[in-house]
Design an enzyme around this catalytic site. Structure first.
Site, PDB file in Angstrom:
ATOM      1  N   ASP A 194     -19.403  26.364 -37.106  1.00 42.26           N
ATOM      2  CA  ASP A 194     -18.983  25.598 -38.288  1.00 42.26           C
ATOM      3  C   ASP A 194     -19.512  26.190 -39.589  1.00 42.26           C
ATOM      4  OD1 ASP A 194     -19.116  22.287 -36.732  1.00 42.26           O
ATOM      5  OD2 ASP A 194     -17.737  23.982 -36.541  1.00 42.26           O
ATOM      6  N   LEU A 246     -13.076  19.774 -19.676  1.00 41.07           N
ATOM      7  CA  LEU A 246     -14.467  19.503 -19.268  1.00 41.07           C
ATOM      8  C   LEU A 246     -14.795  18.007 -19.399  1.00 41.07           C
ATOM      9  CD1 LEU A 246     -16.115  22.604 -20.989  1.00 41.07           C
ATOM     10  CD2 LEU A 246     -15.642  22.305 -18.536  1.00 41.07           C
ATOM     11  N   ARG A 283     -11.990  15.531 -45.074  1.00 43.90           N
ATOM     12  CA  ARG A 283     -12.262  15.070 -43.705  1.00 43.90           C
ATOM     13  C   ARG A 283     -13.761  15.082 -43.429  1.00 43.90           C
ATOM     14  NH1 ARG A 283      -8.171  16.585 -39.107  1.00 43.90           N
ATOM     15  NH2 ARG A 283      -9.794  15.375 -38.116  1.00 43.90           N
ATOM     16  N   LYS A 286     -21.419  13.927 -40.302  1.00 43.95           N
ATOM     17  CA  LYS A 286     -20.114  13.489 -39.790  1.00 43.95           C
ATOM     18  C   LYS A 286     -20.111  13.607 -38.271  1.00 43.95           C
ATOM     19  CE  LYS A 286     -16.647  16.609 -39.630  1.00 43.95           C
ATOM     20  NZ  LYS A 286     -15.938  16.855 -38.362  1.00 43.95           N
ATOM     21  N   ASN A 287     -20.599  14.737 -37.755  1.00 43.97           N
ATOM     22  CA  ASN A 287     -20.474  14.996 -36.316  1.00 43.97           C
ATOM     23  C   ASN A 287     -21.473  14.232 -35.460  1.00 43.97           C
ATOM     24  OD1 ASN A 287     -18.323  16.562 -36.925  1.00 43.97           O
ATOM     25  ND2 ASN A 287     -19.329  18.522 -36.548  1.00 43.97           N
ATOM     26  N   CYS A 290      -4.884  22.357 -32.942  1.00 47.31           N
ATOM     27  CA  CYS A 290      -5.719  22.426 -34.139  1.00 47.31           C
ATOM     28  C   CYS A 290      -5.672  23.875 -34.640  1.00 47.31           C
ATOM     29  CB  CYS A 290      -7.115  21.992 -33.719  1.00 47.31           C
ATOM     30  SG  CYS A 290      -8.342  22.262 -34.958  1.00 47.31           S
ATOM     31  N   ARG A 331      -7.952  23.518 -28.253  1.00 48.85           N
ATOM     32  CA  ARG A 331      -9.034  22.521 -28.173  1.00 48.85           C
ATOM     33  C   ARG A 331      -8.877  21.717 -26.874  1.00 48.85           C
ATOM     34  NH1 ARG A 331     -11.138  21.435 -33.366  1.00 48.85           N
ATOM     35  NH2 ARG A 331     -12.916  20.525 -32.314  1.00 48.85           N
TER      36      ARG A 331
HETATM   37  C1  EPZ Z   1     -17.640  19.807 -31.932  1.00 45.73           C
HETATM   38  O1  EPZ Z   1     -16.298  19.842 -31.506  1.00 45.73           O
HETATM   39  C2  EPZ Z   1     -17.594  19.663 -33.444  1.00 45.73           C
HETATM   40  N1  EPZ Z   1     -16.858  18.461 -33.806  1.00 45.73           N
HETATM   41  C3  EPZ Z   1     -16.904  20.882 -34.060  1.00 45.73           C
HETATM   42  O2  EPZ Z   1     -16.997  20.743 -35.481  1.00 45.73           O
HETATM   43  C4  EPZ Z   1     -17.669  22.134 -33.639  1.00 45.73           C
HETATM   44  O3  EPZ Z   1     -16.998  23.272 -34.161  1.00 45.73           O
HETATM   45  C5  EPZ Z   1     -17.719  22.216 -32.104  1.00 45.73           C
HETATM   46  O4  EPZ Z   1     -18.332  21.018 -31.580  1.00 45.73           O
HETATM   47  C6  EPZ Z   1     -18.516  23.416 -31.611  1.00 45.73           C
HETATM   48  O5  EPZ Z   1     -19.818  23.342 -32.113  1.00 45.73           O
HETATM   49  C7  EPZ Z   1     -17.476  17.252 -33.682  1.00 45.73           C
HETATM   50  O6  EPZ Z   1     -18.617  17.167 -33.269  1.00 45.73           O
HETATM   51  C8  EPZ Z   1     -16.677  16.052 -34.102  1.00 45.73           C
HETATM   52  P1  EPZ Z   1     -16.656  21.716 -28.061  1.00 45.73           P
HETATM   53  P2  EPZ Z   1     -15.961  19.722 -29.925  1.00 45.73           P
HETATM   54  O7  EPZ Z   1     -16.123  20.797 -27.040  1.00 45.73           O
HETATM   55  O8  EPZ Z   1     -16.978  18.915 -29.245  1.00 45.73           O
HETATM   56  C9  EPZ Z   1     -14.151  24.676 -25.431  1.00 45.73           C
HETATM   57  C10 EPZ Z   1     -16.218  20.630 -37.677  1.00 45.73           C
HETATM   58  O9  EPZ Z   1     -15.846  21.557 -38.409  1.00 45.73           O
HETATM   59  N2  EPZ Z   1     -13.858  23.481 -24.629  1.00 45.73           N
HETATM   60  O10 EPZ Z   1     -18.139  21.896 -28.183  1.00 45.73           O
HETATM   61  O11 EPZ Z   1     -14.539  19.348 -29.807  1.00 45.73           O
HETATM   62  C11 EPZ Z   1     -13.551  24.615 -26.830  1.00 45.73           C
HETATM   63  O12 EPZ Z   1     -12.225  25.095 -26.832  1.00 45.73           O
HETATM   64  C12 EPZ Z   1     -15.772  20.596 -36.231  1.00 45.73           C
HETATM   65  O13 EPZ Z   1     -16.985  19.692 -38.031  1.00 45.73           O
HETATM   66  C13 EPZ Z   1     -13.243  23.624 -23.389  1.00 45.73           C
HETATM   67  O14 EPZ Z   1     -12.917  24.727 -22.969  1.00 45.73           O
HETATM   68  O15 EPZ Z   1     -16.126  21.256 -29.482  1.00 45.73           O
HETATM   69  C14 EPZ Z   1     -14.474  25.508 -27.624  1.00 45.73           C
HETATM   70  O16 EPZ Z   1     -14.089  26.850 -27.462  1.00 45.73           O
HETATM   71  C15 EPZ Z   1     -14.744  21.670 -35.918  1.00 45.73           C
HETATM   72  N3  EPZ Z   1     -12.970  22.493 -22.661  1.00 45.73           N
HETATM   73  C16 EPZ Z   1     -15.837  25.284 -26.964  1.00 45.73           C
HETATM   74  O17 EPZ Z   1     -15.554  24.752 -25.653  1.00 45.73           O
HETATM   75  C17 EPZ Z   1     -13.329  21.250 -23.074  1.00 45.73           C
HETATM   76  O18 EPZ Z   1     -13.079  20.254 -22.355  1.00 45.73           O
HETATM   77  C18 EPZ Z   1     -16.717  24.314 -27.703  1.00 45.73           C
HETATM   78  O19 EPZ Z   1     -15.956  23.135 -27.906  1.00 45.73           O
HETATM   79  C19 EPZ Z   1     -13.962  21.129 -24.332  1.00 45.73           C
HETATM   80  C20 EPZ Z   1     -14.228  22.259 -25.082  1.00 45.73           C
END
Ligand code: EPZ
Length: 424
Positions: A311, A124, A403, A22-23, A115, A120
């Site tokens: 995850d 960045l 989902r 999915k991701n 969420c 979320r």
């Molecule tokens: C991806 O989400 C995955 N989703 C998530 O999987 C996964 O948990 C996450 O990466 C971490 O591995 C998809 O790929 C669709 P991040 P993403 O940006 O990219 C912080 C599932 O269950 N952050 O890597 O949205 C954020 O709050 C889902 O399949 C900022 O601070 O996650 C988090 O603490 C849930 N600023 C950390 O970074 C930003 O602009 C990692 O988030 C973006 C993120």
């Protein structure tokens, strides 16, 4: 709304095929907006998140044809903004921002909502796109991005307080493929799904090196062409079913086909540390998981790839709930991602959650109870807990699981579990 009834106590056996990731599918589907030519993407799982993304692409005027898990997408002409009512349903819609900005020079995308797993932010993503030359304004909950002078390559650091950002790296990488000059992304995410996107973009004619490391270099090109792509296996679905095997399989174990061993190295390591057996096929595309004789609790701290994935922590917590000894789960990525613990405690689990960590004392057996799914992985963890609980566990709000898990009830039935999907 559907619910799943899981009748505990059945031993699992047999084998299933793991679906596409999915991701990886979500950013790859979004990247199809970067070209006017036809893109064919196979092994996309039939889950509501990928269906939302396909609806968004159609709403952006891309032509989408579907043949089971295979999609033809042709974005000959593209609208600048994705409809709020679709974008608000899925945070990952944010990954259309980079492609639309690169293709059209402007886009309007609504701010993603909150969420249950925690804050979320997308600061960045915006930092990276601004560095490439985007002007960003807020207008009624929407972000309006424009690049009066086009996108220009630059050096960007995407390190956040919780480490790199997966979709942020994706967004900036996609935008940079059509920027003038070279872009260097430091503190890039290394997840296999980011690498799959990079390889997909390269197959469209993008010039990218370093994907899978913390430093990705993208040399902008004039345009990208169509391609055909096969999405990588879903390492989190695979990990989830590996835990099902460790918890509830008979002595023959269960076998998961179409996996990628390398993507699941740390998951496999932790399942073996907990005392269970993982036997991979010679070509590493299948794994048989057999419950160990003397399982033991262990410690997990989530971190960006290649370390332990956030995850998977809820699923391990379900296993630790009935594993002798004490286990510790720390989530450094989403410190609030423990909604599943209160539901498992309703089933008799002994878990203390405090300040981004859960201490789990294994109990002999859980007891079935009506529980509520909250987020995708927490819901999967409740299904796992129900497999070995006494009685029948009713898990409501099944849409959370739908989902990200393709036909989870059919796969569990195929493995000999007794589950029923009923509408409530
Ligand atoms: C991806 O989400 C995955 N989703 C998530 O999987 C996964 O948990 C996450 O990466 C971490 O591995 C998809 O790929 C669709 P991040 P993403 O940006 O990219 C912080 C599932 O269950 N952050 O890597 O949205 C954020 O709050 C889902 O399949 C900022 O601070 O996650 C988090 O603490 C849930 N600023 C950390 O970074 C930003 O602009 C990692 O988030 C973006 C993120």
């Amino acid at each position: 709304m559907d619910k799943l009834i899981v009748h505990g106590g059945n031993q699992l056996s047999g084998h299933i095929n793991i679906s596409g990731s999915k991701n990886a599918s979500l950013p790859i589907l979004a990247a199809s907006l970067l070209t006017k030519e036809k893109v064919t993407i196979a092994n996309v799982p039939d889950v509501s998140d990928t269906n939302y993304m396909l609806q968004i692409l159609s709403a952006l005027s891309a032509e989408v044809e579907r043949f089971s898990g295979r999609f033809n997408i042709e974005a000959k002409s593209v609208r600048t903004s994705a409809p709020y009512e679709l974008v608000r349903k899925m945070r990952a819609s944010i990954c259309v921002m980079g492609p639309l900005l690169a293709r059209l020079g402007e886009t309007r995308v609504s701010m993603p909502g909150g969420c249950v797993i925690g804050d979320r932010p997308i600061d960045l993503h915006l930092k990276g796109l601004q560095a490439l030359g985007a002007n960003i304004e807020m207008d009624g909950g929407d972000m309006v991005l424009s690049t009066p002078n086009g996108l220009t390559g630059t050096e960007i650091d995407l390190q956040g307080k919780h480490g790199p950002t997966v979709l942020g790296t994706d967004n900036v990488m996609m935008a940079a493929t059509l920027a003038k000059g070279t872009t260097i992304i430091n503190s890039a995410a290394c997840e296999p799904e980011v690498v799959d996107l990079a390889n997909f973009l390269i197959s469209m004619g993008a010039k990218i090196s370093g994907a899978g490391t913390r430093r990705i270099i993208i040399e902008g090109v004039e345009k990208l062409h169509g391609t055909t792509w096969n999405v990588i296996p879903d390492r989190i679905e695979a990990g989830t079913f590996m835990i099902a095997g460790a918890m509830a399989a008979g002595s023959e174990g269960i076998t998961l086909n179409r996996v990628n061993r390398e993507h699941m190295a740390v998951i496999t390591e932790k399942i073996e540390e907990a005392g269970h057996i993982c036997n991979f096929s010679h070509d590493d595309t299948s794994v048989t998981v057999i419950p160990g004789e003397t399982p033991q609790g262990c410690e997990i701290t989530t971190n960006p790839f290649p370390q332990f994935p956030t995850d998977m922590q809820a699923q391990f917590t379900a296993m630790f709930a009935t594993t002798p000894g004490i286990s510790l789960v720390v989530d450094t990525i989403y410190p609030q991602r423990f909604m599943h613990c209160s539901e498992m405690k309703r089933m008799g689990a002994d878990i203390d959650v405090d300040n981004g960590r859960a201490v789990i004392k294994g109990v002999g057996k859980l007891s079935a109870a009506p529980v509520m799914a909250s987020d995708l992985r927490a819901s999967a963890a409740l299904v796992l807990a129900g497999l070995t609980a006494d009685g029948s566990t009713h898990i409501s709000r099944l849409y959370h699981i739908d989902r990200g898990y393709e036909h989870i009830d059919e796969k569990l039935l195929q493995l000999g579990a007794k589950v029923e999907r009923v509408s409530e």
